[in-house]
Motif scaffolding. Structure first.
Motif, mmCIF file in Angstrom:
data_model
loop_
_atom_site.group_PDB
_atom_site.id
_atom_site.type_symbol
_atom_site.label_atom_id
_atom_site.label_comp_id
_atom_site.label_asym_id
_atom_site.label_seq_id
_atom_site.Cartn_x
_atom_site.Cartn_y
_atom_site.Cartn_z
ATOM 1 N N TYR A 1 -7.024 -6.660 -8.038
ATOM 2 C CA TYR A 1 -6.351 -8.231 -7.977
ATOM 3 C C TYR A 1 -7.502 -8.773 -6.738
ATOM 4 N N HIS B 1 -5.498 1.540 -10.044
ATOM 5 C CA HIS B 1 -5.652 0.310 -8.911
ATOM 6 C C HIS B 1 -6.726 -0.750 -9.155
ATOM 7 N N TYR C 1 -8.661 -3.207 -3.780
ATOM 8 C CA TYR C 1 -7.831 -3.297 -6.208
ATOM 9 C C TYR C 1 -8.487 -4.404 -6.597
ATOM 10 N N TYR D 1 -2.420 -6.089 -10.303
ATOM 11 C CA TYR D 1 -1.611 -5.483 -9.157
ATOM 12 C C TYR D 1 0.051 -5.823 -8.872
ATOM 13 N N THR E 1 -6.279 -3.599 0.631
ATOM 14 C CA THR E 1 -6.006 -3.509 -0.863
ATOM 15 C C THR E 1 -6.386 -4.479 -1.526
ATOM 16 N N TRP F 1 0.757 -1.795 0.284
ATOM 17 C CA TRP F 1 0.269 -0.187 -0.467
ATOM 18 C C TRP F 1 0.703 1.009 0.371
ATOM 19 N N TYR G 1 -11.934 -0.584 -5.556
ATOM 20 C CA TYR G 1 -11.847 1.069 -5.736
ATOM 21 C C TYR G 1 -12.625 2.010 -6.466
ATOM 22 N N ILE H 1 -0.180 -2.350 -10.268
ATOM 23 C CA ILE H 1 0.175 -1.316 -9.494
ATOM 24 C C ILE H 1 2.042 -0.870 -8.101
#
Length: 417
Positions: free
Chosen positions: A356, A205, A354, A209, A350, A116, A361, A212
């Motif tokens: 993934y 986001h 997020y 992954y 997250t 994060w 988000y 990001i």
């Protein structure tokens, strides 16, 4: 030396740390769920409803910066306690302290780059490297140094705000204003109403992954170091206040209830009216980038500090006079596992927000985000005590302690006869 300093445990200090690690989620939840611009500016992503605006207003006055301030003060107090504990046990206090801070910096960078972006551990480690020099100062000397750090930090950020304000209102000489034009445009794009960077951040986001992490390792690779330089002054001030309050026995629960009550009332009376005024200033400006920058990062700092001390006094008062033994035990266990709970919160949140994970988000309103807070608070309170009934440390506390001491520490508690 006090026996509790040798063992390193004060239940009241652990309990207030438990409240702080839960409180910092109330502050961070918006930054987990939306671009950072939304954290400081409720209309960064566009117009919002009255409930979300009221939630921002309440948070600005009572939560934002205060919970981070409380967490920072408690870090200063806990750092001093660890130094004292190392000395009491015959170990090198300096070696113990610097080993802990080195590993904390490493954890912080891992947290930032791979979990994060809102990591605070690296900043704490940098400040922690400086704290050792202040360990033997008196309460008055610690407070004088804290005031000096606050003044430098406020001065640096307030001077920047004033320059941007003069540029925005056309009150600077043309040659100076032109030099600030690009910076002012970037500030508006990053923090202003309908921020231009908002949609790009959401797209990143909500992606995978890898994308990001790549953004943080690439475009934003220097961010932990920039943040450390920017917020070192305020954070050092808060940590030194925490050390002073620990030495004065405020954070160890040894004051009389009437004294905690008096400090809580004073802290809130000093802080609340100016913070309400600063919130109204931002609303009246239409949440311009300059107003949110000034109000959030510089003008509010003295009042945030007063409110933070008020919160600390109020929480200690409630722990001493209102909390049952069971509640105190749950909070203390949550505080003893603050490192694990802080990083676990980042992983959980997250994953929820997020791309993934569940991909929420940018799609949940400000007020509704507190449902996620309540769930995570419940998880911390439910799991921390049963874990510590069986083990000596939280999982990440054990790893940190073992690495710092260069030896595996005993994890499972010995069976009772």
């Amino acid at each position: 030396m006090d026996a509790r300093a040798a063992t390193g445990r004060y239940e009241s200090l652990d309990a207030i740390r438990g409240v702080a690690v839960m409180g910092i989620l109330a502050m961070n939840i918006v930054a987990f769920a939306a671009p950072f611009a939304a954290y400081v500016n409720p209309v960064a992503g566009g117009p919002v409803g009255n409930l979300d605006l009221a939630t921002w207003f309440f948070n600005f006055v009572f939560i934002d910066s205060k919970m981070r301030g409380l967490f920072s003060m408690l870090f200063g107090a806990s750092t001093l306690l660890v130094i004292q504990s190392a000395a009491a046990s015959g170990r090198s206090a300096a070696e113990a302290h610097y080993a802990r801070m080195t590993w904390l910096a490493i954890f912080g960078l891992i947290h930032y780059y791979f979990i994060w972006f809102g990591d605070i551990l690296f900043l704490y480690a940098v400040c922690g490297l400086l704290l050792f020099a202040f360990r033997d100062l008196s309460v008055k000397a610690l407070l004088r140094w804290a005031a000096a750090f606050f003044l430098v930090g406020i001065g640096l950020l307030a001077s920047g705000w004033l320059m941007f304000l003069l540029a925005e209102t056309g009150n600077l000489p043309p040659d100076v204003a032109s030099g600030l034009a690009d910076d002012l445009a970037k500030m508006n794009a990053d923090m202003g109403p309908g921020a231009a960077s908002y949609a790009k951040d959401v797209a990143v986001h909500l992606g995978g992954y890898g994308g990001i992490v790549a953004a943080k390792l690439g475009e934003h690779a220097a961010e932990p170091f920039v943040q450390a330089l920017m917020f070192l002054w305020e954070t050092m001030g808060l940590m030194l206040v925490g050390m002073a309050l620990f030495k004065s026995q405020m954070l160890t629960g040894e004051w009389e209830p009437a004294r905690y009550r008096k400090w809580a009332i004073r802290g809130f009376l000093i802080g609340i009216p100016p913070l309400i005024a600063l919130a109204c200033y931002q609303v009246a400006s239409g949440f311009s980038a300059v107003s949110t920058f000034g109000a959030s990062l510089s003008l509010s700092v003295p009042f945030d500090v007063a409110m933070t001390i008020g919160w600390a006094a109020l929480i200690m008062l409630l722990i001493k006079t209102a909390a049952s033994d069971a509640v105190r035990a749950r909070l203390a266990a949550t505080g003893r596992m603050a490192f694990t709970n802080y990083l676990t919160t980042s992983i959980v949140m997250t994953t929820i927000f997020y791309g993934y994970g569940f991909g929420l988000y940018g799609g949940v309103g400000r007020a509704a985000l507190y449902l996620f807070c309540f769930g995570m608070w419940a998880a911390m309170l439910l799991w921390s005590k049963p874990w510590l009934d069986r083990f000596n440390y939280g999982p990440l506390e054990w790893i940190w302690r073992s690495l710092s001491r260069r030896q595996l520490q005993p994890m499972r508690k010995a069976a009772r006869a």
